[in-house]
Design a protein around this motif. Structure first.
Motif, mmCIF file in Angstrom:
data_model
loop_
_atom_site.group_PDB
_atom_site.id
_atom_site.type_symbol
_atom_site.label_atom_id
_atom_site.label_comp_id
_atom_site.label_asym_id
_atom_site.label_seq_id
_atom_site.Cartn_x
_atom_site.Cartn_y
_atom_site.Cartn_z
ATOM 1 N N THR B 50 25.492 41.584 68.388
ATOM 2 C CA THR B 50 24.572 42.646 68.775
ATOM 3 C C THR B 50 24.194 42.563 70.241
ATOM 4 O OG1 THR B 50 23.613 42.434 66.603
ATOM 5 C CG2 THR B 50 22.433 43.789 68.158
ATOM 6 N N ARG B 51 23.848 41.346 70.675
ATOM 7 C CA ARG B 51 23.343 41.171 72.028
ATOM 8 C C ARG B 51 24.357 41.646 73.062
ATOM 9 N NH1 ARG B 51 19.361 38.341 73.162
ATOM 10 N NH2 ARG B 51 19.526 37.507 71.054
ATOM 11 N N THR B 52 25.579 41.162 72.956
ATOM 12 C CA THR B 52 26.603 41.510 73.937
ATOM 13 C C THR B 52 26.990 42.983 73.833
ATOM 14 O OG1 THR B 52 27.433 39.250 73.829
ATOM 15 C CG2 THR B 52 28.890 40.885 74.805
ATOM 16 N N ARG B 53 27.165 43.455 72.595
ATOM 17 C CA ARG B 53 27.572 44.850 72.414
ATOM 18 C C ARG B 53 26.521 45.798 72.990
ATOM 19 N NH1 ARG B 53 26.610 48.675 68.528
ATOM 20 N NH2 ARG B 53 25.654 47.200 67.087
ATOM 21 N N LEU B 54 25.258 45.576 72.634
ATOM 22 C CA LEU B 54 24.218 46.490 73.098
ATOM 23 C C LEU B 54 24.012 46.387 74.611
ATOM 24 C CD1 LEU B 54 21.547 46.366 70.251
ATOM 25 C CD2 LEU B 54 23.459 47.930 70.556
ATOM 26 N N SER B 55 24.259 45.219 75.179
ATOM 27 C CA SER B 55 24.137 45.074 76.625
ATOM 28 C C SER B 55 25.179 45.946 77.328
ATOM 29 C CB SER B 55 24.308 43.607 77.025
ATOM 30 O OG SER B 55 24.108 43.437 78.404
ATOM 31 N N ALA B 58 24.111 49.668 76.736
ATOM 32 C CA ALA B 58 22.994 50.049 77.614
ATOM 33 C C ALA B 58 23.503 50.218 79.045
ATOM 34 C CB ALA B 58 21.897 49.006 77.552
ATOM 35 N N PRO B 265 21.307 33.995 71.255
ATOM 36 C CA PRO B 265 19.991 33.832 70.629
ATOM 37 C C PRO B 265 19.577 32.370 70.531
ATOM 38 C CG PRO B 265 21.655 34.233 68.958
ATOM 39 C CD PRO B 265 22.333 34.388 70.279
ATOM 40 N N PHE B 283 14.499 35.633 79.012
ATOM 41 C CA PHE B 283 14.463 37.062 78.686
ATOM 42 C C PHE B 283 14.761 37.915 79.925
ATOM 43 C CE2 PHE B 283 11.862 35.360 75.102
ATOM 44 C CZ PHE B 283 12.780 35.674 74.104
ATOM 45 N N VAL B 286 18.438 38.406 80.086
ATOM 46 C CA VAL B 286 18.966 39.536 79.304
ATOM 47 C C VAL B 286 19.030 40.784 80.179
ATOM 48 C CG1 VAL B 286 18.619 41.018 77.299
ATOM 49 C CG2 VAL B 286 18.055 38.575 77.148
ATOM 50 N N GLN B 287 17.963 40.990 80.947
ATOM 51 C CA GLN B 287 17.915 42.167 81.813
ATOM 52 C C GLN B 287 18.974 42.075 82.906
ATOM 53 O OE1 GLN B 287 15.557 45.034 81.573
ATOM 54 N NE2 GLN B 287 17.422 45.595 82.646
ATOM 55 N N LEU C 68 21.293 53.721 70.916
ATOM 56 C CA LEU C 68 22.101 52.550 70.603
ATOM 57 C C LEU C 68 21.380 51.751 69.525
ATOM 58 C CD1 LEU C 68 20.274 50.324 72.218
ATOM 59 C CD2 LEU C 68 21.758 50.859 74.141
ATOM 60 N N GLU C 82 18.077 34.566 64.667
ATOM 61 C CA GLU C 82 17.145 35.020 65.694
ATOM 62 C C GLU C 82 15.922 35.662 65.053
ATOM 63 O OE1 GLU C 82 17.892 36.926 69.921
ATOM 64 O OE2 GLU C 82 18.140 38.417 68.373
ATOM 65 N N MET C 90 14.802 41.324 73.577
ATOM 66 C CA MET C 90 16.128 41.722 74.039
ATOM 67 C C MET C 90 16.222 43.252 74.083
ATOM 68 S SD MET C 90 19.759 41.134 71.997
ATOM 69 C CE MET C 90 19.289 42.019 70.500
ATOM 70 N N CYS C 93 14.932 45.181 76.929
ATOM 71 C CA CYS C 93 15.765 45.244 78.143
ATOM 72 C C CYS C 93 16.825 46.338 78.049
ATOM 73 C CB CYS C 93 16.476 43.910 78.378
ATOM 74 S SG CYS C 93 15.357 42.534 78.668
ATOM 75 N N TYR C 94 17.041 46.837 76.842
ATOM 76 C CA TYR C 94 18.157 47.763 76.632
ATOM 77 C C TYR C 94 17.701 49.219 76.462
ATOM 78 C CZ TYR C 94 20.972 43.570 75.561
ATOM 79 O OH TYR C 94 21.616 42.357 75.610
#
Lengths: 305, 305, 305
Positions: B50-55, B58, B265, B283, B286-287, C68, C82, C90, C93-94
């Motif tokens: 999720t983290r990488t995909r949504l980054s 975005a 995470p 955090f 992440v931004q 998203l 998590e 997270m 930030c998105y």
């Protein structure tokens, strides 16, 4: 309001108009880049199909529109017992047009009967997959210059192959198409297509077991995947799946302007070495699929370029 | 056309340019808000992240672009036996740039070899995860003002930790970086990184077992998760997982300008009480990850602000 | 910054403003078509809910914004352990605003406490589902012209029905609302709603077992689904699920201006024959849900039309 359930929903003239529009989109994509601004496509996929779903999504995005939906039944309200009729009524409140894929034959038809937005059948079980057929037609017309006066070889699983049946139904509306049916005995084209569609309409065909012997005659070779899930036992599958593999040796028998199509995904029925052959157009076919779906969305939404 | 497979694909100068661009994006996001209008990013994730995909998503949306793709292999055509090579050829017809995550090492490289659009490796097994490394570099450079002349502590699972190996490889291109390797014996940095990357390039390092004893020396503390799935038995995991937990007591030993990074995470390797410490920048990281990915998309698409 | 956790987070005046805004959106959607250009909504669904998720996504897209997120916990980092608190940091930030659905009561509240963007509770277990309640209020006010001076029948599973409890809490802020509670003995409204909400606030109610006997009295009939998963044994479910099925025979007993609402999905608690009755407004309700969510997004983002 109009839906697309079967490739035959469009008359020959309407198919020609659609393909003309798709060709204009291919030539001048920028003309169409904002035509669906503010419109939404719902992709309602009760079974996964990345290729078809992403083709629709790319098509809508190329037109400036947005996409929402679900990609498998697990993440849908179907799991709570909702009917397709109720789901499409809900979707009608969320989107301007809908592409639906469902494992049950006829589900998209039910949806279209309760919808207040245009519904596109994006595949219903072994029944219809009209945007694949329109894609096949566009590929042939674009690269061959015509849909009539062709000899087309259909190879592989002709018994269960939905795209093959659908393409035959679409081609018997053009003049002088000759069908070469290439399959093992067990996977021959069913009588209700061979007799009732090809023969009854007065078209020529022949059935053969070996791909090699007909390669020199073909204008088009339409390859299909031998899907393991269609077989009742593993043994039959293993024995037959490699019978009809296209490789460079077989390609050397074909005309220099023959085209190889495949609805994809392919597994091993076309050897990777064939990809480099300019006659192998199955990846171009994917691109044509986007143009055809763009043209279809515009046509059903009654938007002009 | 260029792909990103490893953080080392970019020279030191190119990394500097990328981070400069990311910094400008951070400072003036409105300048970049429409630069990818009409472009599409495909996020092709064969395993969920999720983290990488949504980054990535975005990032593309911040540039005015659209996103399509799939978030797990289950909803992809991989389940029908399609090769990565064929999938990327299809995706090349649907999108302008692609981020691919795959459990198998080298799969993104295979994709890049058959792609007609730029491919970004968004993580391939235990191998590479270059956008995480670029994110780490941006975080350090933005908040510390430099990438050279730092003492960095790497803590936790240094044996299997892909992000740690990758960060070390990236940092040995800057002057006077000192590595403090903090891990249990069982999870020590492998020789092929310690010897072949750190030592061979002439960098200083030391290995310790206790986080406390080195806290005062650090400019950067890079914490990592002890992933249960990396262990062969439950007992080892339970015994070791709490060895390297960062809390306020340990933070009190650190310099006032030390920074704590974590690829996230996190589970419990950083106590929640640490979050309020201004030195905890995971955090913010992440931004920065979004800005770096925006810069990367622009760079690979050869678009200017 | 403001979140929406419960329908009671908004005062009666604020609800009126929200519904006024939703009505203006319904009347002049083009005024709002670009108001969220460049904004992003994250839909963070730890359990699937197509209807709610797509309603939020359609709402954001109608405002010109992007979407998203994830549609089930399986494809989220929750599976890596998590916490919701870390996930929302997270997501902050998105995206610019977030709708979260979670099987655990209170999870959206935890998210809101750690978020730097507005958080909307899109349903937390059996607890709250405030946008459904706001949708119900908009449907009643739009089609009935008022929220006071109504007699409302609530039918079905009143024991576990989250939407029913929530709607009752919302309606006891308007004058002269009379509640008719229609359910089997086993699924009666719990005392903490009947006594502490209805009776304590001085509202009139009665409990009946048969839908027929009260049909003539009702201004509104709010039907709910008898969810199999709420029952402890199959036998009880089978015996009771058909007790409270609305059909044309029962509809013939109702006033000509009575309205039938349902939060959907319905299974068989409303016969399909009722759909054609103009008093059946449960599909209009879906459309009102989009307008209400558009108004809510604008309100929480403090954007004006």
């Amino acid at each position: 309001m109009r839906h697309l359930m079967s490739p035959l929903d469009f008359s020959v003239e309407e198919v020609a108009q659609l393909l003309d529009l798709a060709r204009d989109i291919e030539a001048s994509p920028e003309k169409y880049a904002h035509i669906c601004d503010g419109k939404k496509l719902a992709t309602i996929f009760y079974e996964p199909s990345t290729r078809t779903r992403l083709s629709f999504e790319a098509a809508m995005m190329n037109l400036g529109g947005n996409v929402l939906g679900f990609s498998s039944a697990a993440s849908s309200s179907a799991s709570k017992g909702e009917s397709v009729a109720d789901t499409i009524r809900m979707i009608s409140c969320y989107a301007d047009i809908c592409a639906i894929r469902h494992p049950k034959e006829g589900a998209p038809m039910v949806a279209s009967m309760h919808s207040s937005i245009p519904v596109i059948n994006a595949g219903d079980g072994g029944h219809q997959h009209p945007t694949q057929t329109l894609t096949d037609l566009m590929t042939i017309r674009s690269l061959k210059g015509r849909l009539d006066n062709i000899t087309i070889g259909l190879c592989g699983d002709l018994k269960f192959g939905r795209t093959v049946h659908s393409l035959i139904n679409a081609l018997v509306r053009y003049e002088n198409v000759k069908f070469i049916l290439i399959s093992p005995e067990e996977l021959k084209l069913p009588g209700y297509v061979r007799e009732d569609v090809i023969k009854k309409n007065g078209y020529e065909y022949k059935e053969v077991e070996r791909l090699e012997e007909v390669m020199p005659e073909l204008d088009i070779l339409y390859m299909t995947r031998v899907q393991q899930e269609r077989f009742f036992n593993e043994e039959d599958y293993v024995r037959m799946k490699d019978f009809y593999i296209l490789d460079n040796a077989k390609m050397s028998l074909a005309r220099p302007d023959m085209l190889v199509l495949h609805p994809l995904p392919r597994v091993n029925e076309i050897a990777v070495e064939v990809d480099a052959d300019p006659r192998a157009v199955y990846f171009k076919q994917v691109q044509y699929g986007v143009y055809v779906r763009m043209a279809l969305i515009l046509t059903l939404l009654e938007l002009k370029g």
